[in-house]
Scaffold this active site. Structure first.
Site, mmCIF file in Angstrom:
data_model
loop_
_atom_site.group_PDB
_atom_site.id
_atom_site.type_symbol
_atom_site.label_atom_id
_atom_site.label_comp_id
_atom_site.label_asym_id
_atom_site.label_seq_id
_atom_site.Cartn_x
_atom_site.Cartn_y
_atom_site.Cartn_z
ATOM 1 N N ASP A 1 0.848 -1.195 0.000
ATOM 2 C CA ASP A 1 0.000 0.000 0.000
ATOM 3 C C ASP A 1 0.879 1.239 0.000
ATOM 4 O O ASP A 1 2.063 1.167 0.353
ATOM 5 C CB ASP A 1 -0.918 0.006 1.225
ATOM 6 C CG ASP A 1 -2.250 0.698 0.957
ATOM 7 O OD1 ASP A 1 -2.283 1.611 0.096
ATOM 8 O OD2 ASP A 1 -3.260 0.345 1.600
ATOM 9 N N TYR B 1 -14.428 5.174 -13.914
ATOM 10 C CA TYR B 1 -14.404 4.201 -12.818
ATOM 11 C C TYR B 1 -15.105 2.898 -13.214
ATOM 12 O O TYR B 1 -14.518 1.814 -13.116
ATOM 13 C CB TYR B 1 -15.076 4.794 -11.576
ATOM 14 C CG TYR B 1 -15.193 3.813 -10.433
ATOM 15 C CD1 TYR B 1 -14.106 3.555 -9.608
ATOM 16 C CD2 TYR B 1 -16.381 3.131 -10.188
ATOM 17 C CE1 TYR B 1 -14.201 2.639 -8.566
ATOM 18 C CE2 TYR B 1 -16.485 2.217 -9.160
ATOM 19 C CZ TYR B 1 -15.398 1.973 -8.344
ATOM 20 O OH TYR B 1 -15.491 1.061 -7.328
ATOM 21 N N LYS C 1 -13.420 -0.947 -13.956
ATOM 22 C CA LYS C 1 -13.814 -2.146 -13.220
ATOM 23 C C LYS C 1 -14.439 -3.199 -14.141
ATOM 24 O O LYS C 1 -14.268 -4.406 -13.929
ATOM 25 C CB LYS C 1 -14.789 -1.767 -12.102
ATOM 26 C CG LYS C 1 -14.184 -0.905 -11.001
ATOM 27 C CD LYS C 1 -13.099 -1.645 -10.237
ATOM 28 C CE LYS C 1 -12.653 -0.880 -9.006
ATOM 29 N NZ LYS C 1 -11.638 -1.611 -8.207
#
Length: 257
Positions: free
Chosen positions: A32, A153, A157
């Site tokens: 991360d 977005y 996806k």
């Protein structure tokens, strides 16, 4: 004890997954940009390559599972959305595939239930999943206006879910499984800052399992599905997109499955 690698495991859904796996006695290595066991900006090629190298060096004997969860929402620039939501997941998954092969492991990808809605741009989906030229995609993405963030977005996806379905047979021939989860509106740091108007808009179609309540799904509910798919209990499941959205997709697309 199994060894899992997760991206975006510091907050939200990823943090819940990491907590659950740790409580089950597994080792979890978090990639991360903050709070990770290895800090990296996975929206960049350099960040991904560094992360893959770090995992390769740490787990030479292989890993049991990989959870590609890192991502950004529709408020980010389209270039960041495409880079992190699509290219990072694909590159990390393929980069760590040799380690998964050593242990006959599996991969779970976090997609979104927005992959079926009207904001998806199929030309962008094709550009991502058919061409897969990140440099060229970034040139185009920089010209996408901010107001088209929701389309960037959902398209990122959708392309990711398509990629999972396409590669699942080849992964299976290597003794590996790869699946995706498609969460609906979920309480995470990404959604906690929403205004009252944004919340009302998001819940314009009520979540069936939350009917009569003005609330999103809990991150734990999404994590439960991810942990299941990443476990040996899901040994017969490969190439699925598991909608964890309280029944929204079934409500809107009851004739398609």
């Amino acid at each position: 004890m199994a060894v899992y690698v997760i991206t975006g495991g510091t907050t939200g859904i990823g943090a819940e997954v990491r907590k659950m796996l740790t409580e089950e006695g597994h080792e979890v290595f978090n990639l991360d940009y903050k709070g990770g066991d290895y800090l990296a900006d996975l929206s960049t090629k350099e960040g991904r390559q560094g992360a893959i190298k770090a995992v390769m060096e740490k787990y030479e004997d292989g890993i049991d599972g990989l959870i590609c969860n890192a991502g950004v929402g529709p408020s980010a620039p389209a270039s960041t959305i495409f880079a992190l939501n699509f290219f990072a997941s694909v590159e990390i998954a393929e980069g760590l595939r040799p380690l998964l092969k050593k242990k006959g492991g599996n991969c779970v990808i976090t997609s979104s239930n927005s992959i079926t809605n009207h904001t998806v741009r199929m030309d962008w989906v094709d550009m991502l999943s058919n061409v897969m030229d990140e440099e060229r995609v970034m040139e185009i993405a920089r010209e996408i206006p901010k107001q088209l963030g929701p389309s960037a977005y959902s398209s990122s996806k959708h392309a990711l879910a398509r990629w999972v379905r396409r590669v699942s047979p080849s992964w299976a021939t290597d003794g590996l499984r790869i699946n995706a989860v498609a969460p609906g509106n979920t309480t995470t740091p990404m959604t906690q800052g929403m205004t009252e108007a944004q919340m009302d808009a998001a819940l314009l179609i009520p979540i069936p399992t939350r009917y009569g309540r003005k609330e999103f799904l809990d991150a734990k509910e999404i994590a439960n599905g991810i942990v299941f798919l990443a476990s040996k209990k899901a040994s017969g499941i490969n190439g699925i997109i598991l909608f964890i959205d309280g029944g929204i997709d079934a409500l809107l697309r009851s004739e398609r499955f």
